[in-house]
Design a protein around this motif. Structure first.
Motif, mmCIF file in Angstrom:
data_model
loop_
_atom_site.group_PDB
_atom_site.id
_atom_site.type_symbol
_atom_site.label_atom_id
_atom_site.label_comp_id
_atom_site.label_asym_id
_atom_site.label_seq_id
_atom_site.Cartn_x
_atom_site.Cartn_y
_atom_site.Cartn_z
ATOM 1 N N GLN A 152 0.857 5.684 -0.082
ATOM 2 C CA GLN A 152 0.032 6.828 0.275
ATOM 3 C C GLN A 152 0.024 7.851 -0.847
ATOM 4 N N GLY A 212 -16.708 5.623 7.437
ATOM 5 C CA GLY A 212 -16.044 4.595 8.224
ATOM 6 C C GLY A 212 -14.631 4.305 7.752
ATOM 7 N N ASN A 213 -14.459 4.156 6.432
ATOM 8 C CA ASN A 213 -13.148 3.834 5.870
ATOM 9 C C ASN A 213 -13.006 4.575 4.545
ATOM 10 N N PHE A 214 -12.586 5.818 4.635
ATOM 11 C CA PHE A 214 -12.466 6.664 3.446
ATOM 12 C C PHE A 214 -11.484 6.090 2.429
ATOM 13 N N SER A 215 -10.374 5.567 2.888
ATOM 14 C CA SER A 215 -9.370 5.007 1.972
ATOM 15 C C SER A 215 -9.945 3.851 1.168
ATOM 16 N N LYS A 216 -10.721 3.005 1.814
ATOM 17 C CA LYS A 216 -11.347 1.883 1.114
ATOM 18 C C LYS A 216 -12.310 2.398 0.049
ATOM 19 N N TRP A 217 -13.098 3.423 0.387
ATOM 20 C CA TRP A 217 -14.042 3.991 -0.567
ATOM 21 C C TRP A 217 -13.306 4.553 -1.779
ATOM 22 N N ARG A 230 0.862 -1.189 0.000
ATOM 23 C CA ARG A 230 0.000 0.000 0.000
ATOM 24 C C ARG A 230 0.891 1.228 0.000
ATOM 25 N N GLN A 290 -14.284 12.507 6.956
ATOM 26 C CA GLN A 290 -14.081 12.161 8.363
ATOM 27 C C GLN A 290 -15.232 11.308 8.899
ATOM 28 N N ARG A 309 -10.359 3.602 -2.916
ATOM 29 C CA ARG A 309 -9.860 2.459 -3.695
ATOM 30 C C ARG A 309 -10.967 1.834 -4.535
#
Length: 90
Positions: A5, A22-27, A3, A19, A29
Motif C-alpha cells: 500500500q 470502478g477500480n482506482f488502484s488498478k488505474w 501488493r 471514488q 497501477r
C-alpha cells in the motif's frame, strides 16, 4: 507478486473522481506501468500545457523538427479552442 500500500494525498475533487472509478488502484497501477515503459525505453514523460483561451490542460510530447530536432516548445497550438494559447507548465 506481493501488493503493498501507498498513501496518496488528493483534493476533495480528486477524491470524488477516484471514488466514482470502478477500480482506482488498478488505474493507478496502469498509469505507473505506462510511466515505467516510457522511462525504460528512454522516452521522457509528456509535459503539461495549459490553455489560457479555453482553460483546458493537455499533456503533449516533444515537437519533432528537422531543423531544431526534438524539443519542448514553450507555446503550442490548442486544438480545443483553435488558437496558439497553450503554454507549458513548469
Amino acid at each position: 507478486m506481493v501488493r503493498r500500500q501507498k498513501l496518496i494525498s488528493m483534493t476533495d475533487r480528486h477524491f470524488e473522481v477516484a471514488q466514482e472509478m470502478g477500480n482506482f488502484s488498478k488505474w493507478v497501477r496502469e498509469q505507473l506501468d505506462k510511466h515505467i515503459q516510457k522511462t525504460e525505453n528512454g522516452q521522457e514523460d509528456e509535459k503539461e500545457y495549459h490553455c489560457k483561451g479555453c482553460n483546458s490542460t493537455l499533456y503533449l510530447n516533444r515537437v519533432q523538427s528537422r531543423l531544431k530536432g526534438n524539443y519542448w516548445a514553450t507555446i503550442r497550438w490548442c486544438h480545443t479552442c483553435d488558437s496558439e494559447t497553450l503554454t507549458r507548465v513548469i
